[in-house]
Design a protein around this motif. Sequence first.
Motif, short mmCIF file in Angstrom:
data_model
loop_
_atom_site.label_atom_id
_atom_site.label_comp_id
_atom_site.label_asym_id
_atom_site.label_seq_id
_atom_site.Cartn_x
_atom_site.Cartn_y
_atom_site.Cartn_z
N TYR A 127 0.85 -1.19 0.00
CA TYR A 127 0.00 0.00 0.00
C TYR A 127 0.89 1.24 0.00
O TYR A 127 1.74 1.39 0.89
CB TYR A 127 -0.92 -0.01 1.22
CG TYR A 127 -2.01 -1.05 1.12
CD1 TYR A 127 -3.28 -0.71 0.64
CD2 TYR A 127 -1.77 -2.38 1.47
CE1 TYR A 127 -4.29 -1.67 0.55
CE2 TYR A 127 -2.76 -3.34 1.37
CZ TYR A 127 -4.02 -2.96 0.90
OH TYR A 127 -4.99 -3.92 0.78
N CYS A 128 0.68 2.11 -0.98
CA CYS A 128 1.55 3.25 -1.22
C CYS A 128 0.74 4.53 -1.31
O CYS A 128 -0.47 4.51 -1.58
CB CYS A 128 2.33 3.08 -2.52
SG CYS A 128 3.07 1.46 -2.78
N PHE A 129 1.43 5.66 -1.15
CA PHE A 129 0.74 6.95 -1.28
C PHE A 129 1.75 8.05 -1.54
O PHE A 129 2.76 8.19 -0.85
CB PHE A 129 -0.05 7.27 0.00
CG PHE A 129 -0.79 8.57 -0.04
CD1 PHE A 129 -1.67 8.87 -1.06
CD2 PHE A 129 -0.60 9.49 0.98
CE1 PHE A 129 -2.35 10.08 -1.09
CE2 PHE A 129 -1.29 10.70 0.96
CZ PHE A 129 -2.16 10.98 -0.07
N MET A 188 4.89 14.17 0.28
CA MET A 188 5.37 12.97 0.97
C MET A 188 5.12 11.72 0.15
O MET A 188 4.22 11.67 -0.70
CB MET A 188 4.66 12.81 2.31
CG MET A 188 3.17 12.80 2.19
SD MET A 188 2.36 11.93 3.53
CE MET A 188 2.78 10.27 3.08
N VAL A 189 5.95 10.70 0.40
CA VAL A 189 5.76 9.36 -0.16
C VAL A 189 5.89 8.35 0.97
O VAL A 189 6.83 8.41 1.77
CB VAL A 189 6.81 9.03 -1.23
CG1 VAL A 189 6.60 7.61 -1.76
CG2 VAL A 189 6.77 10.01 -2.37
N VAL A 190 4.93 7.43 1.03
CA VAL A 190 5.09 6.22 1.84
C VAL A 190 4.80 5.03 0.92
O VAL A 190 3.97 5.14 0.02
CB VAL A 190 4.17 6.20 3.07
CG1 VAL A 190 4.54 7.30 4.05
CG2 VAL A 190 2.70 6.35 2.67
N ALA A 191 5.50 3.94 1.13
CA ALA A 191 5.33 2.79 0.24
C ALA A 191 5.60 1.50 0.99
O ALA A 191 6.30 1.47 2.01
CB ALA A 191 6.27 2.92 -0.96
N GLY A 192 5.03 0.41 0.46
CA GLY A 192 5.28 -0.91 0.99
C GLY A 192 4.58 -1.22 2.30
O GLY A 192 4.97 -2.15 3.01
N LEU A 193 3.52 -0.48 2.61
CA LEU A 193 2.82 -0.70 3.87
C LEU A 193 1.86 -1.90 3.76
O LEU A 193 1.41 -2.24 2.66
CB LEU A 193 2.07 0.56 4.28
CG LEU A 193 3.03 1.69 4.69
CD1 LEU A 193 2.35 3.04 4.64
CD2 LEU A 193 3.60 1.43 6.08
N PRO A 194 1.53 -2.54 4.89
CA PRO A 194 0.81 -3.82 4.82
C PRO A 194 -0.70 -3.72 4.65
O PRO A 194 -1.35 -4.72 4.37
CB PRO A 194 1.15 -4.47 6.17
CG PRO A 194 1.39 -3.32 7.10
CD PRO A 194 2.04 -2.27 6.25
N SER A 195 -1.27 -2.54 4.84
CA SER A 195 -2.73 -2.42 4.75
C SER A 195 -3.11 -0.98 4.43
O SER A 195 -2.31 -0.05 4.58
CB SER A 195 -3.39 -2.83 6.07
OG SER A 195 -3.10 -1.89 7.09
N ALA A 196 -4.37 -0.80 4.02
CA ALA A 196 -4.86 0.54 3.75
C ALA A 196 -4.89 1.37 5.04
O ALA A 196 -4.59 2.57 5.01
CB ALA A 196 -6.26 0.46 3.15
#
Length: 273
Positions: free
Chosen positions: A208-210, A223-231
């Motif tokens: 889950y990325c944003f 900002m960027v976040v990536a590789g997360l396990p859930s929404a």
Amino acid sequence: MLKDMESGAILFSRGADKRFAPASMAKVMTAYVVLDLLKTRELRRDTTFTVSDAVWRKWNSSTGGSTMFLSPGEKLSVDDLLKGLITVSANDAAAVLAEGIDGSEEAFVRRMNKVAADIGMASSHFGTPNGWPDGGVTKVSAADLITLADRLIRDHPDGYARYFSIPKLQHGVAPDGRPIVQPNRNPILDRVDGADGLKTGHTREAGYCFLGSAERDGRRLIMVVAGLPSANARREEAQRLMDWGFAAAAHRMAAETRRGSASTSVAAGATHR
């Protein structure tokens, strides 16, 4: 990665140069290309494209991917397709835009890669206009996504304001005859003060990325976040990072103001003596 657009300062970075699959965050590159063509008047917002049978077969809702529920033979404006591309992450909208502009997805992807190189996305390569898994061809870095978002917001402020914070999209008709209404996928709209873009992504490979942005009191963060396990994890991490970033930026600005005031006082004292 977290960047303060006003100062250019990188407030946080971890693994920002690591290449990974962007999933639907790749659609921001598609949007940037289309907005460029609108700016140079090679396209108009009211230009219409027709949904081909091939695009419909490849990207209709049976694939399990996100869609704006287009129909074969349907004619849509570039304006409506951009709204579907960004608001509900429509894979079919990306394909219709690509085929309408360059005749095929493959030709449009070549355009994407040229534009990406031109704006300095040195670690990125695109294989599709929508970020659908393609065997590892499409790869980006967080640093490159920050570059892309920065350029899109600076180069196309009107387009950014028009397309990236639409709360919901109504398009298509459900089997029971009711209109299909889908909410914006952005997890921080209405949760983080000033949030107004950009794009989520999710595949099994990417997690889950944003790629997100917000503006408060004239200060904009990306900002960027990536590789997360859930929404839920994506939403919570994005909100936490953005709120922390604004607090850190405000603290830094206050410290700079204090230093400036101290310097002025010292200078005034020296003059007085």
